[in-house]
Design a protein around this motif. Structure first.
Motif, PDB file in Angstrom:
ATOM      1  N   VAL A  97       5.712   5.440  -8.617  1.00 41.01           N
ATOM      2  CA  VAL A  97       4.264   5.627  -8.547  1.00 41.01           C
ATOM      3  C   VAL A  97       3.892   5.849  -7.088  1.00 41.01           C
ATOM      4  O   VAL A  97       4.275   5.062  -6.216  1.00 41.01           O
ATOM      5  CB  VAL A  97       3.519   4.383  -9.081  1.00 41.01           C
ATOM      6  CG1 VAL A  97       2.009   4.604  -9.037  1.00 41.01           C
ATOM      7  CG2 VAL A  97       3.974   4.037 -10.488  1.00 41.01           C
ATOM      8  N   VAL A  98       3.158   6.935  -6.843  1.00 40.62           N
ATOM      9  CA  VAL A  98       2.679   7.229  -5.492  1.00 40.62           C
ATOM     10  C   VAL A  98       1.253   6.697  -5.349  1.00 40.62           C
ATOM     11  O   VAL A  98       0.424   6.907  -6.232  1.00 40.62           O
ATOM     12  CB  VAL A  98       2.697   8.753  -5.231  1.00 40.62           C
ATOM     13  CG1 VAL A  98       1.989   9.093  -3.920  1.00 40.62           C
ATOM     14  CG2 VAL A  98       4.127   9.270  -5.230  1.00 40.62           C
ATOM     15  N   VAL A  99       1.002   5.986  -4.273  1.00 39.52           N
ATOM     16  CA  VAL A  99      -0.363   5.569  -3.945  1.00 39.52           C
ATOM     17  C   VAL A  99      -0.725   6.260  -2.638  1.00 39.52           C
ATOM     18  O   VAL A  99      -0.007   6.105  -1.639  1.00 39.52           O
ATOM     19  CB  VAL A  99      -0.468   4.036  -3.785  1.00 39.52           C
ATOM     20  CG1 VAL A  99      -1.897   3.638  -3.419  1.00 39.52           C
ATOM     21  CG2 VAL A  99      -0.024   3.335  -5.066  1.00 39.52           C
ATOM     22  N   ASP A 100      -1.805   7.070  -2.666  1.00 41.21           N
ATOM     23  CA  ASP A 100      -2.135   7.810  -1.444  1.00 41.21           C
ATOM     24  C   ASP A 100      -3.641   8.027  -1.304  1.00 41.21           C
ATOM     25  O   ASP A 100      -4.428   7.472  -2.065  1.00 41.21           O
ATOM     26  CB  ASP A 100      -1.354   9.134  -1.386  1.00 41.21           C
ATOM     27  CG  ASP A 100      -1.705  10.083  -2.528  1.00 41.21           C
ATOM     28  OD1 ASP A 100      -2.600   9.765  -3.339  1.00 41.21           O
ATOM     29  OD2 ASP A 100      -1.081  11.154  -2.613  1.00 41.21           O
ATOM     30  N   GLY A 138      -5.239   1.965   3.185  1.00 41.65           N
ATOM     31  CA  GLY A 138      -4.556   1.427   4.356  1.00 41.65           C
ATOM     32  C   GLY A 138      -3.057   1.358   4.154  1.00 41.65           C
ATOM     33  O   GLY A 138      -2.281   1.444   5.102  1.00 41.65           O
ATOM     34  N   LYS A 139      -2.630   1.174   2.888  1.00 46.89           N
ATOM     35  CA  LYS A 139      -1.200   1.022   2.606  1.00 46.89           C
ATOM     36  C   LYS A 139      -0.722   2.037   1.575  1.00 46.89           C
ATOM     37  O   LYS A 139      -0.478   1.683   0.414  1.00 46.89           O
ATOM     38  CB  LYS A 139      -0.911  -0.413   2.135  1.00 46.89           C
ATOM     39  CG  LYS A 139      -1.166  -1.456   3.218  1.00 46.89           C
ATOM     40  CD  LYS A 139      -0.458  -2.779   2.951  1.00 46.89           C
ATOM     41  CE  LYS A 139      -1.123  -3.597   1.884  1.00 46.89           C
ATOM     42  NZ  LYS A 139      -0.553  -4.905   1.634  1.00 46.89           N
ATOM     43  N   PRO A 140      -0.586   3.312   1.986  1.00 45.06           N
ATOM     44  CA  PRO A 140      -0.055   4.309   1.051  1.00 45.06           C
ATOM     45  C   PRO A 140       1.441   4.100   0.855  1.00 45.06           C
ATOM     46  O   PRO A 140       2.072   3.381   1.635  1.00 45.06           O
ATOM     47  CB  PRO A 140      -0.323   5.636   1.768  1.00 45.06           C
ATOM     48  CG  PRO A 140      -0.320   5.288   3.219  1.00 45.06           C
ATOM     49  CD  PRO A 140      -0.802   3.863   3.336  1.00 45.06           C
ATOM     50  N   GLY A 141       2.002   4.726  -0.185  1.00 44.34           N
ATOM     51  CA  GLY A 141       3.448   4.615  -0.373  1.00 44.34           C
ATOM     52  C   GLY A 141       3.894   5.149  -1.705  1.00 44.34           C
ATOM     53  O   GLY A 141       3.078   5.504  -2.561  1.00 44.34           O
TER      54      GLY A 141
END
Ligand SMILES: Nc1nc2c(c(=O)[nH]1)N[C@H]1C(S)=C(S)[C@@H](COP(=O)(O)O)O[C@H]1N2
Ligand SMILES: [Mo]
Length: 337
Positions: A120-123, A127-130
């Motif tokens: 899962v991409v968080v973007d 403040g904390k993408p990944g």
């Protein structure tokens, strides 16, 4: 480019068994997709859950899932005096257009979906993408059971015991910036395993996209689900990770999520892009605002026989007004459907 052929004769206001309407919604997508039969693997579920939900097919949960199962077996937000829909119905009457346009297609075809490994991409405005492996993505969260009504825009409904965690917990983890006003979700795009994405006729601009306003996503009822009926999600229900927003029409509850983005502008969502006069961004369940081609005042609660339909009145916000009505103070729900 839309192929919409609504005729007055297609529409019977009194008929809340809207098979013709499913078909017309499907026609919007063009030709039906060729099926690809794949037998599903045996799956594991523990004995206690099989007892609570008769007919649950055993699951084969990854170990992280089993370890995180809620100790309290009954969630805080129960549906009173309404029976949980049999597992068989909840898993064989689905909308998941990536696997075909008929209600039985997802159960027949989604076995091909590979849910392990899954990332899962968080973007976006965070403040904390990944990019996280699902097991790592899930680490901070405690799972809970939530028994919710699910009301499809096509006027059928179910009661489903989900297992998941509030999106608010995710937002706390990833730290939205001050520019974040919406949250956008994206489904896996994989034409190899998803025959619906191979169809040259389908009008959906893949991948399937959904979104919420940030304050809607913060509402305690909004969850990300990884299981149902005491086991992990069956593929046809959106394994391994899906959205559940019970006060909105079912199409908001996007399945098999691979990307979660915090954004400043309202995202372009799939059904709104296909037919914005019929499907809005908000999609709040509302018995007083009809779909242009059928009434939303009533619904068929599954299972519902052809000769003995189980019809009930649709409730404002699907029965969750106390929890969510304040999100929409001052908003014209007739315009913002
Ligand atoms: N990716 C994706 N998510 C989706 C859909 C879809 O076609 N593709 N269908 C939606 C619709 S219209 C409904 S009603 C619900 C159905 O969820 P269920 O099959 O688990 O009952 O999933 C929603 N999520
Ligand atoms: Mo739906």
């Amino acid at each position: 480019m839309l192929i919409k052929v609504p005729k007055a004769s297609d529409c019977h206001e009194s008929d809340v068994t809207p098979e013709p309407f499913y078909l017309s919604r499907r026609n919007v997508l063009g030709a039906a997709v060729a099926g690809l039969a794949v037998s599903s693997l045996p799956r594991w579920a523990n004995a206690a859950d099989a007892e609570r939900y008769p007919g649950v097919e055993p699951g084969k949960a990854p170990s992280w899932f089993a370890e995180k199962l809620p100790a309290t077996k009954w969630g805080a937000v129960n549906v009173k005096d309404e029976a949980v829909t049999p597992f068989k119905d909840a898993t064989h009457y689905n909308n998941f257009y990536e696997f075909g346009a008929d209600k039985g297609d997802p159960a027949a075809n989604a076995g091909a979906l590979k849910t392990e490994p899954w990332s899962v991409v968080v973007d976006g405005e965070v403040g904390k993408p990944g990019r996280y492996e699902l097991e790592d993505f899930m680490k901070p969260y405690q799972l809970e059971e939530r028994i919710y009504r699910l009301r499809c825009v096509e006027a059928w409904s179910m009661v489903i015991p989900w297992i998941g965690f509030p999106i608010s917990a995710l937002l706390k983890e990833v730290e939205p910036t001050s520019k974040a006003r919406f949250i956008r979700f994206e489904t896996l795009q994989d034409p190899k395993t998803m025959p619906g994405q191979r169809s040259g006729f389908a009008l959906i601009d893949w991948p399937y996209v959904e979104g919420l306003r940030l304050d809607e996503a913060m509402n305690p009822l909004a969850i990300l689900a990884v299981g149902m009926y005491g086991r992990e999600l069956p593929n046809q229900n959106g394994a391994p990770l899906r959205l559940v927003v019970p006060w909105k029409y079912g199409f908001k509850s996007i399945k098999s999520i691979v990307r979660i983005s915090l954004v400043s502008e309202q995202p372009k969502t799939t059904w709104q892009s296909i037919a914005s006069d019929e499907y809005g961004f908000y999609a709040n369940v509302n018995p007083t605002v009809d779909h242009p081609r059928w009434t939303q005042a009533r619904e068929r609660r599954l299972p519902s026989g052809l000769f003995k339909p189980n019809v009930r009145d649709t409730q404002m916000f699907n029965g969750y007004s106390d929890e969510v009505a304040s999100l929409y103070t001052g908003l014209d729900l007739r315009k913002n459907y």
